[in-house]
Design a protein around this motif. Structure first.
Motif, PDB file in Angstrom:
ATOM      1  N   VAL A   1      71.578  65.312   9.946  1.00 44.63           N
ATOM      2  CA  VAL A   1      72.193  64.054  10.365  1.00 44.63           C
ATOM      3  C   VAL A   1      71.189  62.924  10.148  1.00 44.63           C
ATOM      4  O   VAL A   1      70.091  62.946  10.706  1.00 44.63           O
ATOM      5  CB  VAL A   1      72.630  64.109  11.841  1.00 44.63           C
ATOM      6  CG1 VAL A   1      73.188  62.756  12.286  1.00 44.63           C
ATOM      7  CG2 VAL A   1      73.658  65.208  12.065  1.00 44.63           C
TER       8      VAL A   1
ATOM      9  N   LYS B   1      79.417  59.990  11.541  1.00 42.47           N
ATOM     10  CA  LYS B   1      78.078  60.471  11.223  1.00 42.47           C
ATOM     11  C   LYS B   1      77.901  60.505   9.708  1.00 42.47           C
ATOM     12  O   LYS B   1      78.866  60.710   8.969  1.00 42.47           O
ATOM     13  CB  LYS B   1      77.842  61.877  11.785  1.00 42.47           C
ATOM     14  CG  LYS B   1      77.861  61.990  13.299  1.00 42.47           C
ATOM     15  CD  LYS B   1      77.634  63.446  13.725  1.00 42.47           C
ATOM     16  CE  LYS B   1      77.710  63.597  15.229  1.00 42.47           C
ATOM     17  NZ  LYS B   1      77.511  65.023  15.654  1.00 42.47           N
TER      18      LYS B   1
ATOM     19  N   LYS C   1      76.341  57.278  18.677  1.00 42.15           N
ATOM     20  CA  LYS C   1      75.310  56.984  19.678  1.00 42.15           C
ATOM     21  C   LYS C   1      75.056  55.488  19.822  1.00 42.15           C
ATOM     22  O   LYS C   1      74.164  55.088  20.562  1.00 42.15           O
ATOM     23  CB  LYS C   1      74.017  57.693  19.287  1.00 42.15           C
ATOM     24  CG  LYS C   1      74.129  59.216  19.302  1.00 42.15           C
ATOM     25  CD  LYS C   1      72.811  59.866  18.931  1.00 42.15           C
ATOM     26  CE  LYS C   1      72.924  61.382  18.984  1.00 42.15           C
ATOM     27  NZ  LYS C   1      71.645  62.050  18.600  1.00 42.15           N
TER      28      LYS C   1
ATOM     29  N   ASP D   1      74.142  58.283  13.023  1.00 47.25           N
ATOM     30  CA  ASP D   1      75.166  58.696  13.986  1.00 47.25           C
ATOM     31  C   ASP D   1      75.648  57.460  14.748  1.00 47.25           C
ATOM     32  O   ASP D   1      75.001  57.009  15.690  1.00 47.25           O
ATOM     33  CB  ASP D   1      74.600  59.737  14.951  1.00 47.25           C
ATOM     34  CG  ASP D   1      75.660  60.320  15.879  1.00 47.25           C
ATOM     35  OD1 ASP D   1      76.799  59.808  15.881  1.00 47.25           O
ATOM     36  OD2 ASP D   1      75.349  61.278  16.610  1.00 47.25           O
TER      37      ASP D   1
END
Length: 605
Positions: free
Chosen positions: A449, A437, A455, A452
């Motif tokens: 954030v 992240k 994901k 990321d």
């Protein structure tokens, strides 16, 4: 029911809008591909990811990247998102420095070899489908090759050629291939089918000298042949003087026939990047994208685990109005836009996003205990040296690196470069992938954030480049670890790009260039600019052809306190012209007045 359908329709439109908005518009060298773990040093138990000797082919308006000893190739539709392809059949051994070529609906592939090996073809390379085109090319005499081969098809004559060479003893060779005999060597005697194209001449060509900044008397290497035809001229390109140093570049000879005679181009090297983070750009190829823009690929050096530990770069290239071939490496390892049309100005792809992280303060969640001589501390991730790095105490989720930029900046992209420190991996299987992240903060307390990778679909990213969906204003930038394979977490660069909130620096007030008695060298000096992060020395063979760039940091030890440097990359009996620009976190200064080299060579021509 109609209302439900309309709601779904507008939701679908919103989804498409978000996808288009979030699509990556930029790239950054070294290339962000899934470099494979290399088994070359398996017997020595040295584990590292590497990639070298790239060839990018535009085949049916899609792109294929072939790299030394990777177990396959990569496929892309946009030059930024690359999918690794494993072929359904593979040659007798993995391919080193492969030759690749697209002719009509067929992609041709051939490996470096000193033995008898076949040419392969594919009409479905995106599916990994390979077929034999011939069973082998006849053996050439001992040590001749063909190693580091390149295939060339002359569309105007429908004739085929091969070029090759990788040696500090032998030249670059060339030969015609007989299409009627499935592209074996033309003629009845393979031992007489080839001829020398040219040798290196480091006594006249300063950039062909070996070693860091061309300072080693060791005999240099030539390799990586490639042929490009433009305006009826044949540009036979080559890499020199050796992959292990910052001065690895590409040059060219030019001829009117595919097998010469060839003349040395006085503007060499055509691709050269001795300064910055990703230094070196030799042994690659030249290709065109779907908009007609030229690109030049090459190899940049890491060299920590082993001398051949490398990565891949890709730089905008082209031919000017005088048919001079060039590659633009100015800010070559800063973010650049992906073209959406044919570009007109060689600098227009540069985003103007500057490096915000150079020598900035860094704190780590942990650091492995090591000997005092080891360079494993957190501050190494901002020194722009790929051979120094930070190692976490454990490879576990939650380990962090936090950079203090010193003040709020507009952050637009980050690059995280990993290095293999005491790794034990020798195969890039499904367990090898990268996740982390990126967070930002204005006060080092409240964090947001902004990216990321946890994901995203799993893939390995040794040189992970992340363009933020929206610019973020912040002072602190944090890397938060999720996963890398292997026992250690080691990062050699955490690079933050964007812009400061002030004005670009002033132009250096003075620049002098004096050619030495040895014309391969020139002494360059310039005045310091307060607050400058670095400088670009730009030079070329005419005031409007300043295609070469040498980047220096403001504290570069090679220039000392007086900002003086000995440039050793020049060609004998060729006049040169120089200019300089300063840069900082806000932008780039105007270019200085152009000065000549003081040799008087320009007046003699």
């Amino acid at each position: 029911m109609k209302r439900l359908i309309l709601s779904f329709y507008f939701a679908l439109l919103s989804s498409f809008s978000f996808t288009a908005h979030s699509q990556q518009r930029t790239y950054c060298n070294p290339m962000d591909i899934s470099y494979r773990y290399n088994f070359e040093q398996l017997n020595e138990k040295i584990s590292y990811r590497s990639g070298a000797d790239p060839v990018i082919i535009n085949h049916k308006k899609e792109y294929y990247l072939f790299v030394t000893i990777q177990g396959g190739w990569w496929h892309s539709k946009d030059l930024v998102n690359w999918t690794f392809i494993v072929p359904d059949k593979w040659p007798m051994e993995d391919m080193c420095a492969p030759a690749a070529l697209s002719v009509r609906d067929t992609l041709y592939l051939f490996q470096s070899t000193f033995e008898q090996r076949p040419i392969f073809i594919s009409t479905e390379p995106q599916k990994g489908k390979l077929k034999f085109y011939n069973r082998w090319l006849p053996r050439l005499p001992k040590d001749i090759g063909p190693w580091d081969p390149a295939l060339f098809h002359d569309d105007d004559t429908d004739k085929w050629y091969m070029y090759w060479g990788s040696s500090n003893v032998y030249p670059i060779f060339g030969a015609e291939l007989d299409k009627s005999r499935n592209l074996t060597y033309a003629g009845d005697n393979p031992a007489q089918a080839y001829k020398a194209m040219f040798w290196l001449d480091p006594y006249k060509h300063g950039w062909e000298r070996f070693g860091p900044n061309h300072s080693d008397p060791f005999k240099p290497f030539t390799e990586g042949a490639w042929m490009t035809k433009h305006n009826g001229k044949y540009y036979l390109q080559y890499g020199a003087p050796g992959t292990e140093y910052n001065v690895y570049g590409n040059g060219t000879y030019v001829g009117k026939d595919p097998l010469g005679p060839f003349e040395y181009a006085p503007y060499n090297p055509v691709a050269y990047k001795p300064g910055g983070f990703a230094t070196g750009c030799g042994h690659g190829n030249t290709f065109q994208d779907n908009f007609g823009n030229y690109w030049n690929t090459g190899t940049t050096w890491i060299g920590y685990n082993w001398g051949m530990e490398r990565r891949i770069v890709m730089n905008p290239a082209g031919f000017d109005k005088d048919d001079q071939l060039f590659a633009n490496t100015r800010f070559g390892d800063f973010p650049h836009y992906l073209p959406t049309k044919e570009w007109k100005n060689r600098d227009e792809l540069f985003t103007g996003w500057m490096l915000l992280s150079y020598r900035k303060s860094v704190t780590a969640s942990s650091t492995i205990a090591a000997a005092p001589t080891d360079t494993l501390s957190a501050d190494r991730v901002t020194d722009e040296n790929p051979r120094t790095f930070w190692v976490a105490r454990q490879n576990k989720p939650g380990e962090t690196l936090t950079i203090d930029l010193g003040a709020d900046r507009d952050i637009k992209a980050v690059q995280v470069d990993y290095i293999d420190y005491k790794q034990t991996i020798f195969d890039s299987d499904s367990t090898v992938y990268t996740q982390f992240k990126i967070l930002t903060s204005t006060d080092n307390k409240k964090w947001k954030v902004v990216a990321d990778l946890g994901k995203e679909p799993k893939r390995d990213r040794a040189c992970a480049y992340v363009e933020l969906e929206q610019p973020t204003r912040a002072r602190y930038v944090r890397y938060e670890h999720i996963y890398v394979a292997g026992p250690t977490l080691a990062i050699n660069a955490f690079r933050v790009f964007g812009n400061g909130l002030g004005k670009a620096p002033a132009t250096p007030a003075t620049l002098t260039a004096k050619r030495q008695k040895d014309q391969r060298n020139a002494d360059i000096s310039w005045s310091k600019v307060p607050g400058a992060v670095g400088y670009n020395i730009r030079w070329g063979i005419a005031p409007d052809k300043l295609y070469q760039t040498y980047q220096f940091w403001h504290d570069d030890p090679s220039v000392g306190l007086n900002n003086k440097f000995e440039l050793r990359a020049l060609n004998v009996d060729v006049p040169y012209y120089f200019a300089i620009e300063a840069f900082d976190e806000n932008g780039v200064s105007a270019l200085s007045k152009v000065v000549d080299d003081g040799s008087g060579l320009g007046k003699k021509q």
